[in-house]
Design a protein around this motif. Structure first.
Motif, PDB file in Angstrom:
ATOM      1  N   THR A 125      33.919 106.387  38.698  1.00  0.00           N
ATOM      2  CA  THR A 125      35.193 106.556  38.475  1.00  0.00           C
ATOM      3  C   THR A 125      35.673 107.478  39.223  1.00  0.00           C
ATOM      4  O   THR A 125      36.529 107.652  39.775  1.00  0.00           O
ATOM      5  CB  THR A 125      35.560 106.528  36.832  1.00  0.00           C
ATOM      6  OG1 THR A 125      35.014 105.571  36.186  1.00  0.00           O
ATOM      7  CG2 THR A 125      37.053 106.520  36.616  1.00  0.00           C
ATOM      8  N   SER A 126      34.955 108.875  39.044  1.00  0.00           N
ATOM      9  CA  SER A 126      35.487 110.068  39.562  1.00  0.00           C
ATOM     10  C   SER A 126      35.600 109.660  41.064  1.00  0.00           C
ATOM     11  O   SER A 126      36.509 110.302  41.713  1.00  0.00           O
ATOM     12  CB  SER A 126      34.483 111.347  39.432  1.00  0.00           C
ATOM     13  OG  SER A 126      34.757 112.386  39.882  1.00  0.00           O
ATOM     14  N   LEU A 127      34.404 109.096  41.890  1.00  0.00           N
ATOM     15  CA  LEU A 127      34.406 108.982  43.170  1.00  0.00           C
ATOM     16  C   LEU A 127      35.666 107.921  43.630  1.00  0.00           C
ATOM     17  O   LEU A 127      36.226 108.037  44.485  1.00  0.00           O
ATOM     18  CB  LEU A 127      33.169 108.270  43.669  1.00  0.00           C
ATOM     19  CG  LEU A 127      32.939 107.940  45.050  1.00  0.00           C
ATOM     20  CD1 LEU A 127      33.092 109.192  45.849  1.00  0.00           C
ATOM     21  CD2 LEU A 127      31.547 107.158  45.398  1.00  0.00           C
ATOM     22  N   VAL A 148      38.997  99.643  45.773  1.00  0.00           N
ATOM     23  CA  VAL A 148      38.533 100.960  45.649  1.00  0.00           C
ATOM     24  C   VAL A 148      37.341 101.137  44.995  1.00  0.00           C
ATOM     25  O   VAL A 148      36.463 101.921  45.220  1.00  0.00           O
ATOM     26  CB  VAL A 148      39.691 101.895  45.552  1.00  0.00           C
ATOM     27  CG1 VAL A 148      39.043 103.511  45.728  1.00  0.00           C
ATOM     28  CG2 VAL A 148      40.670 101.852  46.660  1.00  0.00           C
ATOM     29  N   ALA A 149      37.446 100.384  43.515  1.00  0.00           N
ATOM     30  CA  ALA A 149      36.406 100.549  42.800  1.00  0.00           C
ATOM     31  C   ALA A 149      35.110 100.008  43.245  1.00  0.00           C
ATOM     32  O   ALA A 149      33.980 100.608  43.215  1.00  0.00           O
ATOM     33  CB  ALA A 149      36.735 100.134  41.349  1.00  0.00           C
ATOM     34  N   ALA A 150      35.123  99.047  43.886  1.00  0.00           N
ATOM     35  CA  ALA A 150      34.031  98.490  44.342  1.00  0.00           C
ATOM     36  C   ALA A 150      33.507  99.053  45.663  1.00  0.00           C
ATOM     37  O   ALA A 150      32.284  99.224  45.846  1.00  0.00           O
ATOM     38  CB  ALA A 150      34.488  96.852  44.941  1.00  0.00           C
ATOM     39  N   LEU A 151      34.365  99.783  46.224  1.00  0.00           N
ATOM     40  CA  LEU A 151      34.052 100.671  47.646  1.00  0.00           C
ATOM     41  C   LEU A 151      33.246 101.661  46.895  1.00  0.00           C
ATOM     42  O   LEU A 151      32.082 102.190  47.684  1.00  0.00           O
ATOM     43  CB  LEU A 151      35.170 101.318  48.353  1.00  0.00           C
ATOM     44  CG  LEU A 151      34.912 102.073  49.631  1.00  0.00           C
ATOM     45  CD1 LEU A 151      34.033 101.510  50.353  1.00  0.00           C
ATOM     46  CD2 LEU A 151      36.193 102.557  50.005  1.00  0.00           C
ATOM     47  N   ALA A 152      33.424 102.314  45.778  1.00  0.00           N
ATOM     48  CA  ALA A 152      32.987 103.632  45.409  1.00  0.00           C
ATOM     49  C   ALA A 152      31.639 103.172  44.886  1.00  0.00           C
ATOM     50  O   ALA A 152      30.532 103.877  45.008  1.00  0.00           O
ATOM     51  CB  ALA A 152      33.850 104.305  44.286  1.00  0.00           C
TER      52      ALA A 152
END
Length: 822
Positions: free
Chosen positions: A3-5, A35-39
């Motif tokens: 989550t932080s990333l 973006v969550a999937a990217l992280a």
């Protein structure tokens, strides 16, 4: 941490995200949903491992410094902490070099966050469990060892009392890795009263010490981390505190070098290196042509296990005057360039039980028509891109069978990357620099240690093959070799930007061909006829002249100036191919720069006068001639008794055999017959060359087939925009009223956003419920599977398929949807 990333990635401008995707292109295959999937994908084990593979040794050591200085509470570190640890020890690197390494890690998002609270992405500890080659802290291994490490004075006394054999083990483990296996019985306690029976240890002043590993374990300097059956085998680990103490002379990270090793070799003269390489290119083209001509005359059968047999390789090497290793290299390169191929044998199987033969393809004729530089460039490009490791030929495979030429066992997907890495090292040095093999290996080990270690033999083979092919001369990369590598790399980088090749260079060749053309001797269109009927070609012949010499003369020697000889057989071969006596006289007058010897004119006229004196038909066959005395001579000749000739008329003889056999037997006996058709017209034909089906050269492939294609910046910005839109949709879905997933009036409702899919999977893991998982497979196709999730973590979902009772692993970044089974 994900989550932080993810939050950190959302706060970046589009240009910074595009720069990340440019450095780590695997993150967009396929394009993340949000973006969550990217992280999550950026922290997956596979993606992080690829990112680490491209880092140099110094940057990896700075990353280890960040790992060693992490705060146990929140897992963060700081730039100042990394800088303080990296500059501890002798010969510390410059602070600017350390900060530059940190910037490289942050650009790839292996580190992220502000300077005073840097985070490391997940997955690094799984890939490399021992930072800087140091073990785990003693508190995590053994409380008694932790108590020893907490008392520095006692720890030093214990280290000083260690026997030399035990101290050698400690020094070896301190250099990394910090774990080692122990043989059976090494950790067993001695029997009561058995100390006096131990043999004396010369390394310990003659005093018995028993097993040095057991001594270290008993004195808490090593910790046993696993044991085998009965406690006789296992692993031991050196605690981090002891390893740091043993590294007090080299520093906690070991020897640090922010710059690559220096090359001590004296540079060559650029002109000398280019001349040596150009001479080798001529030899490569000549030997390749000779090999393919031998294959055309006697094709090599394909073994049932694949490849060409050892005996055929030796035959080809002996016929062309080259070593077996060189012949194997040229055969592999010619096959990769599309110059050779397999052809099915009609009817029964051939030699060695094979039903295929290797022989030249139709592309070989086009290759022969090119210039020397063009022919060499086609071979060199195929060598750069072929996924074959020729050095394996002659070795044994896993089943103890010899690896043969063109067999599947010599296939190595990483071979193109190894060639690019070795040649890239040479290209980055000063022009005409000739480093030794050890210096090249040292540079490769500093540039990309994770990729180079364990591949030393393959890199040495690349250096030897480059010298054989003329890519290098006198140990230095040639100027045209440098251009060839640059053009191959540039074409790979531009392939995605220009997939149809509309901007491809329309000229006959690239810069490498033009440079090599200036180094090679100019092709000649003439020869020198000597009185002994030898023909000297003072340079590489033009394709047209080479084709004429192939028909009218026999080769005797090759090289910069080749020598041929005109014989009765060669003149007869030219007449059989359709030349007349006047054509041959005109050829020698036109091509020769010396007066044509009278003997050559007499030879041509004499053979032409006899040529066609006998005529062969296809009645069984028949033999006719206007010269009755000549037919009588043939009928009385004992050398042709096997033909069972008999006279039908004063000018006609017949035989029960076919015309082809009649023609060959009479020629072997020294006569000069020619065939005729049903109308009595002379049939003059060249020997028909057998060719395998055409093949495409591997030079059209990417230089590194394992590498993910790099997209240009405009396309990456479009990908970023697509990820932003998906993230906005996911945030809107999270703000929408909650929907009970799994059951509606119309059936199950899927979780379309990546964030919602993860929430469904987490709930399924807790409830041990069945769930439909939609994902993108390795080929880019979408699929779905009904599974029962077992665990969710480290970037992967592990789930059980109840129908097949198999455990499946799904990468989280490839999951597109999830819905609970109703």
């Amino acid at each position: 941490m994900s989550t932080s990333l993810a939050d950190h990635l959302r706060s970046l401008p589009d240009e910074s995200l595009a720069a990340l995707l440019q450095l780590r292109p695997d993150l967009v295959v396929p394009v993340p949903a949000d973006v969550a999937a990217l992280a999550i994908r950026a922290q997956s084990r596979v993606s992080v491992s690829r990112a680490l593979d491209g880092l140099d040794q110094f940057t990896l050591q700075i990353m280890d410094a960040a790992r060693l200085t992490r705060d146990p509470a929140d897992g963060t570190t700081s730039v100042d902490g990394v800088l303080a640890l990296a500059t501890t020890g002798p010969n510390p690197p410059a602070p600017t070099a350390v900060r530059a390494a940190v910037d490289r890690l942050r650009a790839r998002f292996l580190l992220y966050g502000p300077d005073n609270a840097l985070h490391l992405v997940g997955g690094i500890d799984e890939i490399s469990p021992y930072p800087a080659g140091l073990g785990r802290p003693a508190t995590e291994l053994d409380p008694r060892t932790a108590a020893l490490c907490a008392d520095p004075a006692k720890l030093r006394r214990t280290l000083l009392s260690a026997p030399p054999s035990a101290r050698a083990i400690l020094d070896r483990l301190a250099a990394g890795p910090p774990v080692g296996s122990v043989p059976p019985g090494a950790l067993q306690a001695p029997a009561v009263g058995a100390d006096d029976d131990l043999p004396p240890d010369d390394t310990n002043g003659g005093a018995p010490t028993g097993s040095p590993v057991r001594w270290l374990v008993d004195h808490r300097l090593l910790v046993r981390v696993s044991g085998g059956k009965g406690g006789t085998t296992g692993m031991v680990e050196l605690p981090r505190e002891i390893g740091l103490l043993l590294r007090r002379e080299t520093g906690p990270l070991g020897p640090l070098s922010s710059s690559p090793p220096q090359v001590a070799a004296t540079p060559r003269e650029p002109k000398a290196a280019d001349s040596a390489g150009a001479g080798q290119t001529m030899e490569v083209v000549r030997h390749t042509e000779a090999l393919l001509e031998q294959l055309a005359a006697e094709p090599a059968p394909v073994l049932r296990s694949g490849g060409i047999g050892v005996r055929d390789l030796r035959r080809l090497a002996r016929a062309t005057g080259s070593d077996e290793s060189v012949a194997a290299l040229l055969l592999e390169v010619a096959y990769a360039a599309g110059l050779t191929g397999e052809m099915e044998l009609p009817g029964a199987a051939g030699r060695y039980g094979a039903d295929q033969q290797v022989l030249p393809t139709a592309g070989y004729e086009m290759w022969r028509a090119g210039s020397l530089a063009q022919r060499w460039e086609q071979l060199a490009r195929a060598w750069l891109t072929m996924t074959r490791q020729v050095g394996l030929v002659g070795q044994r495979d896993d089943r103890d069978r010899p690896i043969t030429v063109l067999s599947a066992e010599a296939e190595r997907a990483g071979a193109p990357a190894a060639r690019r890495a070795v040649l890239g090292v040479l290209a980055d040095l000063e022009p005409a620099a000739a480093p030794s093999a050890e210096e090249v290996l040292a540079l490769l080990d500093w540039r990309a240690p994770r990729r180079s270690r364990g591949r030393e033999n393959a890199h040495r083979e690349v250096l030897a093959e480059a010298a054989t092919l003329g890519v290098t001369g006198l140990g230095a990369l040639t100027s045209y070799g440098r251009l060839l590598l640059a053009e191959a790399t540039a074409s790979e980088d531009d392939a995605t930007d220009d997939p149809l090749g509309l901007r491809a260079d329309a000229e006959d060749g690239g810069s490498a061909i033009r440079i090599l053309d200036t180094l090679l001797p100019a092709p000649v269109d003439h020869f020198l006829v000597q009185a002994d009927l030898s023909v000297v070609v003072p340079g590489p012949p033009e394709p047209a002249l080479a084709a004429e010499l192939e028909v009218v003369a026999e080769p005797e020697s090759a090289g910069g100036a080749s020598v041929h000889r005109i014989t009765t057989g060669s003149v007869r071969r030219a007449l059989d191919a359709g030349y007349s006596a006047d054509d041959l006289h005109d050829l020698f007058r036109r091509r020769s720069r010396t007066p044509v010897p009278q003997g050559l004119a007499y030879l041509v006229d004499d053979v032409a006068r006899k040529h066609g004196g006998l005529r062969i038909g296809s009645a069984g066959a028949y033999l006719r001639s206007d010269d009755e005395a000549l037919l009588a001579e043939v009928l009385a000749d004992r050398r042709v008794e096997a033909l069972a000739l008999r006279r039908l008329a004063p000018t006609v003889l017949v035989t029960p055999y076919q015309g082809g056999r009649l023609l060959s037997v009479l020629r072997e006996a020294g006569y000069a017959p020619v065939a005729e058709d049903a109308t009595g017209s002379t049939v003059l034909t060249r020997p028909k060359a057998r060719r395998a089906p055409a093949r495409v050269s591997v030079a059209t492939r990417a230089l590194d087939p394992l590498a993910t294609p790099r997209l240009p910046l405009p396309r990456l910005l479009g990908v970023v925009e697509q990820i932003r839109r998906g993230d906005a949709v996911a945030r809107a879905a999270r703000r929408a009223p909650a929907v009970v997933r799994g059951a509606t009036s119309d059936g199950p409702v899927p979780a379309h956003s990546h964030h919602d899919a993860l929430a469904v999977l987490q709930q399924a893991v807790r409830d041990k419920a069945l769930v439909w998982v939609g994902y993108v497979d390795a080929h880019g196709a979408t699929a779905s599977r009904l599974v029962r999730p077992v665990s969710l973590g480290a970037g992967y979902l592990r789930a059980e398929d109840e129908r097949t009772e198999m455990l499946h692993t799904f990468a989280l970044h490839r999951i597109t949807a999830a819905v609970l089974e109703k």
